[in-house]
Design a protein around this motif. Sequence first.
Motif, PDB file in Angstrom:
ATOM      1  N   SER A   1      41.486  50.422  44.684  1.00  0.00           N
ATOM      2  CA  SER A   1      41.777  49.236  43.891  1.00  0.00           C
ATOM      3  C   SER A   1      40.539  48.750  43.142  1.00  0.00           C
TER       4      SER A   1
ATOM      5  N   LEU B   1      38.748  49.078  38.360  1.00  0.00           N
ATOM      6  CA  LEU B   1      38.562  48.290  37.145  1.00  0.00           C
ATOM      7  C   LEU B   1      37.380  48.749  36.273  1.00  0.00           C
TER       8      LEU B   1
ATOM      9  N   LYS C   1      41.500  24.775  52.282  1.00  0.00           N
ATOM     10  CA  LYS C   1      41.562  25.267  50.906  1.00  0.00           C
ATOM     11  C   LYS C   1      40.401  26.193  50.576  1.00  0.00           C
TER      12      LYS C   1
ATOM     13  N   ALA D   1      41.023  29.086  48.310  1.00  0.00           N
ATOM     14  CA  ALA D   1      41.248  28.708  46.918  1.00  0.00           C
ATOM     15  C   ALA D   1      39.915  28.557  46.190  1.00  0.00           C
TER      16      ALA D   1
ATOM     17  N   ARG E   1      38.625  31.858  45.361  1.00  0.00           N
ATOM     18  CA  ARG E   1      39.305  32.380  44.182  1.00  0.00           C
ATOM     19  C   ARG E   1      38.650  31.843  42.911  1.00  0.00           C
ATOM     20  N   LEU E   2      38.261  30.564  42.962  1.00  0.00           N
ATOM     21  CA  LEU E   2      37.639  29.958  41.783  1.00  0.00           C
ATOM     22  C   LEU E   2      36.276  30.563  41.499  1.00  0.00           C
TER      23      LEU E   2
ATOM     24  N   ILE F   1      36.322  34.181  39.722  1.00  0.00           N
ATOM     25  CA  ILE F   1      36.539  34.351  38.282  1.00  0.00           C
ATOM     26  C   ILE F   1      35.206  34.462  37.518  1.00  0.00           C
ATOM     27  N   PRO F   2      34.258  33.502  37.707  1.00  0.00           N
ATOM     28  CA  PRO F   2      32.964  33.727  37.041  1.00  0.00           C
ATOM     29  C   PRO F   2      32.267  34.991  37.524  1.00  0.00           C
TER      30      PRO F   2
ATOM     31  N   PHE G   1      33.479  37.946  35.444  1.00  0.00           N
ATOM     32  CA  PHE G   1      33.076  38.049  34.057  1.00  0.00           C
ATOM     33  C   PHE G   1      31.558  38.064  33.876  1.00  0.00           C
TER      34      PHE G   1
ATOM     35  N   LEU H   1      32.662  44.171  34.355  1.00  0.00           N
ATOM     36  CA  LEU H   1      33.560  44.483  33.247  1.00  0.00           C
ATOM     37  C   LEU H   1      32.816  44.837  31.968  1.00  0.00           C
TER      38      LEU H   1
ATOM     39  N   VAL I   1      24.311  33.517  26.199  1.00  0.00           N
ATOM     40  CA  VAL I   1      25.138  33.619  27.397  1.00  0.00           C
ATOM     41  C   VAL I   1      24.404  34.414  28.475  1.00  0.00           C
TER      42      VAL I   1
END
Lengths: 265, 262
Positions: free
Chosen positions: A35, A38, A175, A178, A181-182, A185-186, A189, A194, A204
């Motif tokens: 998995s 990517l 939580k 959660a 998970r947040l 995301i950063p 990227f 990626l 950036v």
Amino acid sequence: MRIFGLNRRIIRVLLGCQYAHMLEYRAEIALWALSGVLPFIMLSVWSGSDARSGLGLDGVALDRYFLSAFLVRQFSVVWVVYDFEDDALSGRLSPYLLQPLHPLWRYVAAHLGEQLTRLPFAALIAAVFFAVQPQAFWLPSLGGFLLAWLAIWMAFAIAFLFQSLIAALCFWSEKASALERLQFIPFLFLSGLLAPLTAFPPAVRAWAQWTPFPYLIDFPARVLAGQPVDLLAGFGAQLAWIALLLPLVLLLWRAGVRYYSAMGA
Amino acid sequence: MGRYWRTLRRFWGTALASQLEYQANVLIELLAVAMSLSGSLFLLSLFYGPDQTLGGWSWAQALMVQGLYTVFDGMATTWLRPNLGAIVTHVREGTLDFVLLKPIDSQFWLSLRTLSPAGLPEIGLGLGLLAWGSHQAGVVLSLSALFTLLVMLLAGGLILYSLWFLIAATSIWFVKTWNATEVLRALLASGRYPLNAYPPALRLLFTLVLPVAFLTTVPAQVLLGEAAAPILLAGLALAVLFFAAARAFWLFALRFYTSASS
């Protein structure tokens, strides 16, 4: 000598039993390894894109970069927050807390055991990659390999500490995953999984280098792929993040355990 | 038929009512969707310098693909993950027995039992992005194109569902297969970019074996008026084929189901 309840015999038993435990789930770990495809998908998009010239990586270097990113990710994946949340909610944590061993060591051993189990699958995927792209084949020098190994290990340490910090919040809230998970995301990227960081606009990139994320994938991957990197700055940043996170994790854990026992009593 | 319809309304009503109690989750979800979408757009922008293209697709056209991907991702969160993810738990804990005993089709029950509203904002944002991209790409919408788009989206949804269900159904043998759906998710991420961005071998793979192309690229082509009839028919045929395969595989797998204790 004991460090938070750890000595050589305990290390051996802990690693041995976690490795045996992981071997039971070989099929599952093979799927997890798969998995992580990517970077290969991104590689195929990048190598066909006109924007590639902006990367400062020619064809073979790009192949090597993304393969290295894949390998680094394989050996720095951390999932302590999910296990910990499960253990905390199902009450399995309480007996762990009574043992003279810091509970985090158990999770460290589980991760190391899993990495060992993962090794043949990661090697297999790398072999398939080289069979498809034979011109990209390379073997890092011994020195380069050891440096990369150290960088990957430090990346794992940062990721582990960072996630343990989030996991410790489980003591107060359900939580935590959660939150994990947040932050994922950063990570996705900005880590270089990626796109190599050289593809980012300079502003950036400069900003991203102040976050821990590039030191989790981009820096170790560059070392492994044998690309020119500022070793001193990279390792310095990795050390700085570990030095920052370690006391925070320990403090939050201690406070959390105190709060947790107060809740159970 | 009427019974199935009534059951469905009851299922979704209760699911929504119970999930909307957790309002903090909705906020976290919104934040995650916003972050994830801006990250995707940032990544996409890296492929585009001044007046460059990605596999022959302009920035606005690629935005349409990204929007469609977001819609399907939201659909997976709303519908596929909560339902098909639970199959593994049912098999492991033996509660599949109760599902099989119910006087209703087991695949229907397992596939449509619940809904999670968490993916709805993502679907909304994806549709918004699709509309904005189409507007920028100068799409003139005709009634027939809209109808074809709807049909292709349904076909894409059916393909995605069938793939997911096929893998989830293997848990009858392997018990822990939710990792297999992780592999599927990783591969589906290839749908973020137009099919032409990939080398020819992968293009073939993403059209026939793992038909990601019919989720995002083909519907975008429909809107752009570039989709040829053969590819549309191929998409419909694949959707029917995959659904039939999922159905047949489920009936086959059930013959091997021996409950958790036996």
